[in-house]
Design an enzyme around this catalytic site. Structure first.
Site, PDB file in Angstrom:
ATOM      1  N   SER A   1      41.906 -34.276 -54.612  1.00 50.07           N
ATOM      2  CA  SER A   1      41.280 -33.765 -55.813  1.00 50.07           C
ATOM      3  C   SER A   1      41.565 -32.293 -56.098  1.00 50.07           C
ATOM      4  O   SER A   1      41.369 -31.853 -57.215  1.00 50.07           O
ATOM      5  CB  SER A   1      39.772 -33.952 -55.716  1.00 50.07           C
ATOM      6  OG  SER A   1      39.226 -33.116 -54.692  1.00 50.07           O
TER       7      SER A   1
ATOM      8  N   LYS B   1      38.624 -23.341 -56.831  1.00 49.11           N
ATOM      9  CA  LYS B   1      38.400 -24.719 -57.278  1.00 49.11           C
ATOM     10  C   LYS B   1      37.066 -24.793 -58.021  1.00 49.11           C
ATOM     11  O   LYS B   1      36.093 -24.163 -57.599  1.00 49.11           O
ATOM     12  CB  LYS B   1      38.402 -25.665 -56.066  1.00 49.11           C
ATOM     13  CG  LYS B   1      38.337 -27.150 -56.426  1.00 49.11           C
ATOM     14  CD  LYS B   1      38.412 -28.043 -55.189  1.00 49.11           C
ATOM     15  CE  LYS B   1      38.414 -29.528 -55.568  1.00 49.11           C
ATOM     16  NZ  LYS B   1      38.493 -30.404 -54.380  1.00 49.11           N
TER      17      LYS B   1
ATOM     18  N   SER C   1      41.567 -34.243 -49.727  1.00 41.98           N
ATOM     19  CA  SER C   1      41.701 -33.557 -51.012  1.00 41.98           C
ATOM     20  C   SER C   1      42.349 -32.179 -50.963  1.00 41.98           C
ATOM     21  O   SER C   1      42.657 -31.604 -52.001  1.00 41.98           O
ATOM     22  CB  SER C   1      40.340 -33.450 -51.701  1.00 41.98           C
ATOM     23  OG  SER C   1      40.025 -34.668 -52.320  1.00 41.98           O
TER      24      SER C   1
END
Lengths: 488, 491
Positions: free
Chosen positions: B158, B78, B182
């Site tokens: 997210s 990420k 998330s």
């Protein structure tokens, strides 16, 4: 009670003073990063990723900084909070890379304590207790340099993140003298404890000065805060100036507004920096990157045990040794002096004589030679040796001064100096008597006058004898023999 | 060899060890798949050379039999994890093409365990969002489609890039971060598995901060076992993070067992929320049955402050975010916008106006407001108190049960552009947020498909430090739930 009053058109005013002292914690690393903290380093050479607030960087408390603050709290008999917490104080400023300062607002490390001060140097026995509200630990900001480039400002982050103790006094001071005494005493304690070097010129210690005035006995007046004052003298100037200015403002009907002010060193006046209306909303909240600080008993015990003998205790011990309060106060004010004097005592010097020597005689010698007290040559052991020779009657007090001077110039040991210069005082009665006989013979007329009642001539004979013996005669022996010969 | 991308992380690891294929072959397969998946916009930066480099090291290690736990495994990262010398933008224009000179602890741990890196995965800006529609690099598109429709679907957020990448088999596993769901919500939306461990298990050092007291890294992968393997290699005490837990990392993979005899599963009555689609509630009931089948006894529990969780979260998280994001001022790195003839504050203003997207600005403003002098007690202090009550709810609940089962999200994935109201968007995290506020381990595992053929997730919450029970219960569901066929390649 302080007698300090400001005289206005409408009577006398009392000044109320509180100080917030920022003291840089003596440590090798910053409060929350491993970066170094040396003074005078090239700009931005002591900045870690954490100090520069790089994305994802986190603070980790430096235990040594916490320890120093705890020890400082203990030195002023303060409440040590076993549970404290760091808060963020949010505001935008170019010298603050994170956009917030990590400080303690809600739960400081150190609670209430007190400092005993002697505002009147001539009467050190007259003391006053100044309350300390709290000591909290916080990060220092970086330094902005506006004068290096025509259009740009430079930022030096070397100081950014350095640990500060903010020592907040109660509004207990009533005169510039009391504020000065408090600052000096605080600095002395910090230096004894070793938690701050107290160097105001280098910015290791600076004060925000809160001042208000009122008619004696009335409610507290509106106060102003003058920021970052960096000497005892300036703090006193700020108070004097602010007190007068506020009295004028009150009497003119304009009134005092609560505001932050700056001290203009060149002009000796304060100027407004910002008023309360445009004061920052700092937006405090507990720093979520840090867990609350919890101290255990073992840590606190270690802190307590590591404390040295503090100025007040030392002062009392010196007084108990027969040293005058004035001398004791002077000797204990600075930790270096006190340490030096303790070594002098350890070397066997008699306390009273040693205190006179250290306070009156020695400073004169050092001053004349422009030698610093901490000069390597100025060992307490040398002074102890000289004092011992005086004590044993081997040299006179006058010679002691001379021996010290020669010793500083030539090195070696005081004994070697005495030997080399043939300064040893003689108590040889035969030699002294022979010399006295010569003096009396050469001054037969004066002997007549003496015997005729002019007794003050006795000193003359002593002087002549000493002179003849190049100062080396033991004055007591000279006195004794002279008395016998003249009065016998 | 492109079928290597169909293998799970455990299968890749074991196959590589047995000599079925080389690590370089694995890396090449994934690199190729990544290169062919631009349509998903999952990767914002590809690092095929880093994947190959680690693979070569793994192949060499295999011949010398000095393998590491993740030797031969390439992963997606990420873009919130700082990676040395590689773009770390946190999905924001503010960080531009920031390449940190340091490596986050979690990514460094994975590297040290032998894993390679395929690239940096797209995400909502500064991890603020539930649909990957707030990314400065453009939306991530889920590999999933509603049956009979070609409309773009959100992968959730997210960690949407991570979810899409695992689901599209362009990474066997990926890192995610979870502040209020998330990891779990996007895992549910894309039919994969993701776990947020106990707060403090994974170091936050080097992870671009959103809300410090909530942020926690975790793995996203195809199976429960894969998550256990990854988490073991991400977690661990880190002296550089003061909130990191100083405890050894359990051997979660070795501890996996779907036998839940003697365990009790709590079913919180407050999670029955009006307006939740019937199929979500039905899946939840089904989940309870699967756990009962595995030996667990269901018990009804009460988490009475649940309804305050979302408002509490949307006070605390923005408050911390407003402070954490203050460092993006245009002075030291990233974007800097100056104004002709302007001063310092004009530069701040221009930089932050230009650098932050709308959602980030919205949260900074909410956070600044709730921390401001006149409102601090009314909002922040009160939210802190409610947070303590929510924690207490869970503490009490775990006296009665060993794990808690709920749905992961109140719906399946929605279409891109379908949700425009921020408040409606925030509701996506309604089931995920309480566990975040309490710092508890929580996991989403696929439970089935909705009427449109989109994945739905089941959500397991465990007691503090008890990731093992969460993983085991997840495994029990995984063994019983209909196996989800990941989407066929259309991209």
């Amino acid at each position: 009670m302080s007698e300090y009053r400001i005289k206005g058109q409408q009577g006398e005013y009392e000044v109320v003073i509180g100080l917030e002292v920022h003291a840089q914690v003596t440590s090798n690393a910053k409060l929350f990063s491993g970066a170094a903290t040396a003074f005078g380093a090239e700009p931005n050479t002591q900045v870690s990723l954490v100090d520069a607030a790089m994305p994802g960087m986190l603070p980790v408390p430096n235990k040594e900084c916490i320890r120093q603050a705890v020890r400082t709290g203990m030195a002023i008999d303060a409440q040590i909070n076993k549970w404290s917490r760091f808060d963020r104080k949010n505001y935008f400023y170019a010298d603050l890379p994170q956009g917030y300062q990590i400080s303690q607002l809600y739960h400081p490390l150190v609670g209430e304590g007190e400092v005993e001060v002697s505002p009147d140097e001539k009467n050190p026995d007259k003391t006053k207790t100044i309350g300390v509200e709290r000591i909290h630990v916080e990060q220092d900001a970086g330094k902005l340099m506006h004068d290096q480039h025509p259009t740009m400002s430079y930022v030096d982050l070397n100081r950014c993140g350095v640990a500060l103790m903010e020592i907040v006094s109660k509004p207990d001071m009533r005169s510039p003298a009391e504020a000065g005494a408090y600052l000096r005493k605080l600095r002395s304690i910090l230096r004894y404890v070793g938690s701050c070097d107290g160097n105001m010129e280098e910015g290791s210690m600076r004060a925000d000065v809160n001042v208000s005035v009122r008619k004696p006995g009335e409610e507290l007046g509106t106060r102003t805060e003058t920021k970052n004052v960096n000497s005892v003298r300036f703090v006193q100037q700020v108070i004097e100036h602010e007190a007068k200015r506020q009295v004028k403002a009150i009497e003119s009907g304009e009134g005092v507004s609560q505001e932050t002010r700056l001290f203009d060193v060149a002009k000796g006046v304060t100027r407004p920096l910002r008023s309360k209306e445009d004061a920052h909303d700092y937006r405090y909240f507990p720093d979520p990157d840090l867990l609350p600080l919890e101290l255990d008993d073992a840590f606190l015990a270690e802190c307590r045990e590591s404390l040295p003998e503090l100025p007040d205790a030392k002062l009392k011990r010196y007084e108990d040794l027969g040293i005058t309060p004035y001398n004791a106060a002077v000797l204990t004010a600075e930790v270096e002096t006190a340490k030096w004097f303790d070594r002098l005592l350890d070397a066997g010097a008699e306390a009273k004589a040693a205190s006179n020597w250290a306070n009156s005689v020695l400073p004169g010698i050092l001053n004349a030679k422009d030698i610093d007290f901490s000069d390597a040559r100025n060992t307490p052991e040398a002074s102890a040796e000289i004092l011992a020779m005086v004590d044993k009657g081997e040299i006179s007090k006058g010679q002691a001064k001379e021996v010290m001077e020669l010793y500083l110039d030539e090195g070696g040991t005081p004994a070697e100096v005495v030997e080399k210069h043939g300064m040893k005082q003689t108590s040889d009665t035969g030699a002294i008597e022979a010399e006295i006989d010569k003096v009396l013979e050469a001054n037969a007329d004066k002997v007549e006058q003496y015997k005729g009642g002019k007794e003050q001539l006795f000193g003359f004979f002593v002087g002549q004898t000493m002179k003849a013996m190049r100062g080396q005669a033991n004055p007591q022996v000279v006195n004794q023999i002279l008395r016998a010969k003249l009065d016998g | 060899m492109s079928d290597l991308t169909n293998l799970t992380l455990a299968e890749l690891r074991d196959g590589f060890r047995k000599g079925d294929f080389s690590a370089v072959e694995v890396a090449e397969s994934f690199n190729e798949a990544v290169a062919g998946a631009d349509a998903l916009n999952a990767y914002v930066e590809k690092t095929p050379e880093l994947a190959i480099e680690a693979a070569k090291a793994a192949d060499e290690a295999r011949s010398s039999v000095s393998l590491k736990p993740l030797s031969g495994i390439p992963l997606g990262m990420k873009d919130l994890f700082a990676t040395e010398g590689v773009l770390t933008s946190a999905g924001s224009k503010m960080l531009g093409n920031f390449k940190p000179p340091y490596e986050s602890t979690v990514s460094a741990n994975l590297k040290a365990a032998g894993a390679g890196m395929l690239g940096k995965l797209n995400m909502d800006e500064f991890a603020m969002g539930s649909s990957n529609e707030t990314c400065a690099h453009g939306n991530v598109i889920s590999p999933w489609r509603r049956e009979g429709s070609n409309a773009g679907i959100t992968p959730g957020g997210s960690s949407g890039g991570s979810a899409a990448a695992v689901s599209a088999r362009i990474a066997p596993g990926a890192t995610g971060t979870d502040t209020g769901g998330s990891i779990r919500q996007p895992a549910a939306f894309t039919g994969i598995t993701g776990i947020k461990p106990t707060y403090g298990r994974c170091s936050r050092w080097g992870i671009v901060a959103f809300a410090s007291s909530l942020d926690q890294a975790g793995p996203m992968a195809r199976t429960v076992r894969d998550c256990a393997i990854m988490l073991e290699n991400m977690a661990g005490f880190d002296p550089k993070d003061s909130t990191s837990i100083d405890a050894p990392v359990p051997q979660w993979e070795a501890g996996l067992s779907s036998d839940l005899k003697g365990k009790r599963v709590g079913v919180p009555k407050e999670y029955r929320i009006d307006g939740t689609p019937a199929e979500i509630d039905a899946l939840w009931d089904q989940g309870v049955e699967w756990l009962r089948d595995a030996g667990a006894e269901p018990v009804e529990i009460s988490l009475q402050h649940t309804k305050y969780a979302l408002p509490t979260y949307y006070i605390l998280a923005p408050a911390e975010a407003s402070s954490n994001l203050a460092r993006y001022d245009g002075v030291r790195y990233g974007l800097r916008e100056t104004v002709e003839g302007g001063g310092l504050h004009d530069m701040y203003k221009a930089t932050r106006s230009e650098g932050f997207g709308d959602e980030v600005k919205r949260r900074i403003m909410i956070g600044t407001y709730v921390l401001s002098a006149g409102f601090y007690d009314a909002y922040f202090t009160k939210a802190q108190r409610v947070r303590a009550l929510i924690k207490q709810d869970f503490r009490k609940a775990f006296e009665r049960c060993d794990m808690i089962l709920t749905p992961t999200a109140p719906s399946a994935a929605f279409g891109l552009g379908e949700k425009t109201d921020p408040l409606a968007m925030y509701l996506n995290d309604v089931f995920a947020v309480p566990a975040s506020l309490a710092g508890l381990p929580a996991m989403s595992v696929p439970g089935g498909l909705d009427k449109d053929g989109l994945p739905l997730g089941l959500h397991l919450i465990g007691n503090e430090m008890d990731e093992q029970t969460v993983l085991n219960a997840g495994l029990a569901i995984e063994e019983r739930a209909p196996s989800i066929q990941l989407p066929e390649k259309w991209w």
